[in-house]
Design a protein around this motif. Sequence first.
Motif, PDB file in Angstrom:
ATOM      1  N   LEU A  50      51.005  36.593  91.342  1.00 22.30           N
ATOM      2  CA  LEU A  50      51.546  35.409  91.998  1.00 22.30           C
ATOM      3  C   LEU A  50      50.653  34.200  91.773  1.00 22.30           C
ATOM      4  N   PHE A  51      49.350  34.409  91.846  1.00 18.83           N
ATOM      5  CA  PHE A  51      48.403  33.322  91.608  1.00 18.83           C
ATOM      6  C   PHE A  51      48.599  32.711  90.226  1.00 18.83           C
ATOM      7  N   PHE A  52      48.725  33.547  89.198  1.00 16.81           N
ATOM      8  CA  PHE A  52      48.872  33.029  87.841  1.00 16.81           C
ATOM      9  C   PHE A  52      50.195  32.294  87.650  1.00 16.81           C
ATOM     10  N   VAL A  53      51.263  32.766  88.284  1.00 14.90           N
ATOM     11  CA  VAL A  53      52.550  32.066  88.189  1.00 14.90           C
ATOM     12  C   VAL A  53      52.432  30.669  88.789  1.00 14.90           C
ATOM     13  N   LEU A  54      51.806  30.572  89.961  1.00 15.82           N
ATOM     14  CA  LEU A  54      51.676  29.275  90.613  1.00 15.82           C
ATOM     15  C   LEU A  54      50.713  28.365  89.857  1.00 15.82           C
TER      16      LEU A  54
END
Length: 221
Positions: A186-190
Amino acid sequence: MGMTPSALYRYVESVADLHALIARSVYEDVITAMTQAAAPYDGDPSAKLAASATAFRQWGLRNAAEFKLIFAGLLSGQSDMGGPSHTESTSRDHDGSDQFANYFAGIFIELSAANMINVPDFTDADDSMYELIVGRKRSSGEMIDLGSGGPGVIWLFQLAWARLYGVVILEVFGLIDRAMISSGALFFVLMRETFQSLGLPDDWNRLREISRAVSEGPAKP
């Protein structure tokens, strides 16, 4: 600490001052972590942003108690901004929150100065949006001198911070699936969305590798 509670007041004037000292120490710790992660990328503000944002996340996962104390407002007398409230005896300069905010603002100033980001045009913006971005900043004396593109840069900064702070607080509090935390998915997507909003989608593959390199140390979600 080897002393009675009353003995603390030989060194601080009030509970608010004690909170400010704690906050300043924590802010200094996280700023040091971000500065060290960004050090290899001097002159490359997009890489500095990727490294610094990732270092903030890693610091939060490794120091959950300190993160909750300062960034989630668990000190008594907290404001609604995720940091200590600022009374007469507890100024923003005293508690270290300004230094933290200025760290990220400085990277966005670098991005803007290098003409690396697509700054949104607020000429035709809704009046209420323009007032939020420009009016309040001017009235409080906080408007950073970024020229005609200043409001747009500040808006991008706010969006980036909302994504970063939002995902990190969810991870630190364990409010999402543990596998999602350990993988950083999720961190990398954001993060990718942040760089897309800045107009840097073609640089994402390089920045993702920088972020992953910073993430290599063990974290404790």
